[in-house]
Design a protein around this motif. Structure first.
Motif, PDB file in Angstrom:
ATOM      1  N   HIS A   8       3.495  12.172  -1.847  1.00 25.05           N
ATOM      2  CA  HIS A   8       3.604  12.296  -0.477  1.00 25.05           C
ATOM      3  C   HIS A   8       2.279  11.813   0.272  1.00 25.05           C
ATOM      4  N   GLY A   9       2.682  11.740   1.639  1.00 26.96           N
ATOM      5  CA  GLY A   9       1.576  11.179   2.587  1.00 26.96           C
ATOM      6  C   GLY A   9       1.359   9.815   2.751  1.00 26.96           C
ATOM      7  N   PRO A  10       0.525   9.174   3.379  1.00 25.97           N
ATOM      8  CA  PRO A  10       0.645   7.780   3.643  1.00 25.97           C
ATOM      9  C   PRO A  10      -0.083   6.858   2.858  1.00 25.97           C
ATOM     10  N   ILE A  11      -0.888   7.467   1.546  1.00 26.59           N
ATOM     11  CA  ILE A  11      -1.431   7.143   0.447  1.00 26.59           C
ATOM     12  C   ILE A  11      -1.190   7.321  -0.822  1.00 26.59           C
ATOM     13  N   ASP A  12      -0.888   6.659  -1.598  1.00 24.69           N
ATOM     14  CA  ASP A  12      -0.695   7.126  -3.194  1.00 24.69           C
ATOM     15  C   ASP A  12      -1.942   7.488  -3.583  1.00 24.69           C
ATOM     16  N   PRO A  13      -2.043   8.654  -4.315  1.00 29.71           N
ATOM     17  CA  PRO A  13      -3.523   9.042  -4.930  1.00 29.71           C
ATOM     18  C   PRO A  13      -4.203   7.966  -5.579  1.00 29.71           C
ATOM     19  N   ARG A  14      -3.676   7.375  -6.328  1.00 31.97           N
ATOM     20  CA  ARG A  14      -4.196   6.176  -7.132  1.00 31.97           C
ATOM     21  C   ARG A  14      -5.055   5.137  -6.051  1.00 31.97           C
ATOM     22  N   HIS A  15      -4.656   5.078  -4.924  1.00 30.84           N
ATOM     23  CA  HIS A  15      -5.337   4.210  -4.078  1.00 30.84           C
ATOM     24  C   HIS A  15      -6.395   4.712  -2.920  1.00 30.84           C
ATOM     25  N   ARG A  16      -6.346   5.931  -2.884  1.00 31.01           N
ATOM     26  CA  ARG A  16      -6.962   6.782  -1.790  1.00 31.01           C
ATOM     27  C   ARG A  16      -8.222   6.387  -1.470  1.00 31.01           C
ATOM     28  N   ALA A  17      -9.125   6.510  -2.548  1.00 33.27           N
ATOM     29  CA  ALA A  17     -10.469   6.410  -2.326  1.00 33.27           C
ATOM     30  C   ALA A  17     -10.986   5.007  -2.119  1.00 33.27           C
ATOM     31  N   GLY A  22      -8.999  -1.448  17.245  1.00 33.76           N
ATOM     32  CA  GLY A  22      -8.186  -0.670  16.200  1.00 33.76           C
ATOM     33  C   GLY A  22      -7.637  -1.543  15.054  1.00 33.76           C
ATOM     34  N   PHE A  23      -7.347  -1.191  14.086  1.00 35.39           N
ATOM     35  CA  PHE A  23      -6.682  -1.877  12.714  1.00 35.39           C
ATOM     36  C   PHE A  23      -5.893  -0.926  11.871  1.00 35.39           C
ATOM     37  N   VAL A  24      -4.944  -1.693  11.231  1.00 38.15           N
ATOM     38  CA  VAL A  24      -4.066  -0.710  10.150  1.00 38.15           C
ATOM     39  C   VAL A  24      -4.224  -1.961   9.032  1.00 38.15           C
ATOM     40  N   MET A  25      -4.200  -1.099   7.862  1.00 39.55           N
ATOM     41  CA  MET A  25      -4.217  -1.656   6.527  1.00 39.55           C
ATOM     42  C   MET A  25      -3.116  -1.308   5.834  1.00 39.55           C
ATOM     43  N   LEU A  26      -2.269  -2.024   5.177  1.00 37.74           N
ATOM     44  CA  LEU A  26      -1.017  -1.815   4.447  1.00 37.74           C
ATOM     45  C   LEU A  26      -1.623  -2.455   3.013  1.00 37.74           C
ATOM     46  N   VAL A  27      -1.086  -1.583   2.015  1.00 39.37           N
ATOM     47  CA  VAL A  27      -1.396  -1.652   0.682  1.00 39.37           C
ATOM     48  C   VAL A  27      -0.210  -1.653  -0.132  1.00 39.37           C
ATOM     49  N   ALA A  28       0.256  -2.420  -1.018  1.00 37.76           N
ATOM     50  CA  ALA A  28       1.584  -2.112  -1.722  1.00 37.76           C
ATOM     51  C   ALA A  28       1.404  -2.982  -3.191  1.00 37.76           C
ATOM     52  N   GLU A  29       2.123  -2.635  -3.898  1.00 37.34           N
ATOM     53  CA  GLU A  29       2.119  -3.399  -5.321  1.00 37.34           C
ATOM     54  C   GLU A  29       3.022  -4.652  -5.246  1.00 37.34           C
ATOM     55  N   PHE A  30       2.510  -5.729  -5.692  1.00 39.58           N
ATOM     56  CA  PHE A  30       3.307  -6.779  -5.806  1.00 39.58           C
ATOM     57  C   PHE A  30       4.404  -6.718  -6.544  1.00 39.58           C
ATOM     58  N   GLY A  31       5.653  -6.961  -6.146  1.00 36.86           N
ATOM     59  CA  GLY A  31       6.751  -6.944  -7.108  1.00 36.86           C
ATOM     60  C   GLY A  31       7.652  -5.392  -6.466  1.00 36.86           C
ATOM     61  N   ILE A  78       7.314  -3.986  -3.327  1.00 39.01           N
ATOM     62  CA  ILE A  78       7.276  -4.110  -2.011  1.00 39.01           C
ATOM     63  C   ILE A  78       8.671  -3.448  -1.287  1.00 39.01           C
ATOM     64  N   ASP A  79       9.696  -4.103  -1.729  1.00 39.52           N
ATOM     65  CA  ASP A  79      11.019  -3.646  -1.525  1.00 39.52           C
ATOM     66  C   ASP A  79      11.512  -2.330  -2.368  1.00 39.52           C
ATOM     67  N   ASN A  80      11.888  -1.207  -1.481  1.00 41.40           N
ATOM     68  CA  ASN A  80      11.993  -0.234  -2.096  1.00 41.40           C
ATOM     69  C   ASN A  80      11.061   0.398  -2.841  1.00 41.40           C
ATOM     70  N   GLY A  81       9.737   0.067  -2.487  1.00 43.88           N
ATOM     71  CA  GLY A  81       8.598   0.531  -3.262  1.00 43.88           C
ATOM     72  C   GLY A  81       7.693   1.327  -2.365  1.00 43.88           C
ATOM     73  N   ARG A  82       6.598   1.537  -2.587  1.00 48.86           N
ATOM     74  CA  ARG A  82       5.685   2.139  -1.822  1.00 48.86           C
ATOM     75  C   ARG A  82       4.644   1.393  -0.982  1.00 48.86           C
TER      76      ARG A  82
END
Length: 83
Positions: A3-12, A35-44, A46-50
């Motif tokens: 839950h939340g905007p960041i997966d705990p694996r990527h939070r730090a 202002g800035f926005v950073m979006l991070v997703a795992e390749f493969g 992104i669709d239906n992923g986090r």
């Protein structure tokens, strides 16, 4: 499920990067100018992923910024208009 905007694996890492970006863009200036926005997703995944999100602004302002960017990228934005 996470839950939340960041997966705990990527939070730090995302918090460290966001702090560095904000410091580089704004220094100690208050109120912040950029202002800035950073979006991070795992390749493969992104669709239906986090998609992990972090920014240095309010969520509403950043959503507006992202909508404008997407409208411009898709060629739907007219100067003086809205996304």
């Amino acid at each position: 499920m996470t839950h939340g905007p960041i997966d705990p694996r990527h939070r730090a890492n995302m918090n460290m990067l966001a702090s560095a970006i904000d410091e580089t863009l704004n220094g100690k200036v208050k109120p912040k100018r950029l202002g800035f926005v950073m979006l991070v997703a795992e390749f493969g995944q992104i669709d239906n992923g986090r998609v992990n999100y972090i920014s240095n602004g309010t969520r509403a302002d950043m959503i507006t910024m992202m909508k404008e960017f997407i409208a411009r990228a898709e060629g739907r934005y007219a100067e003086g208009g809205t996304a």
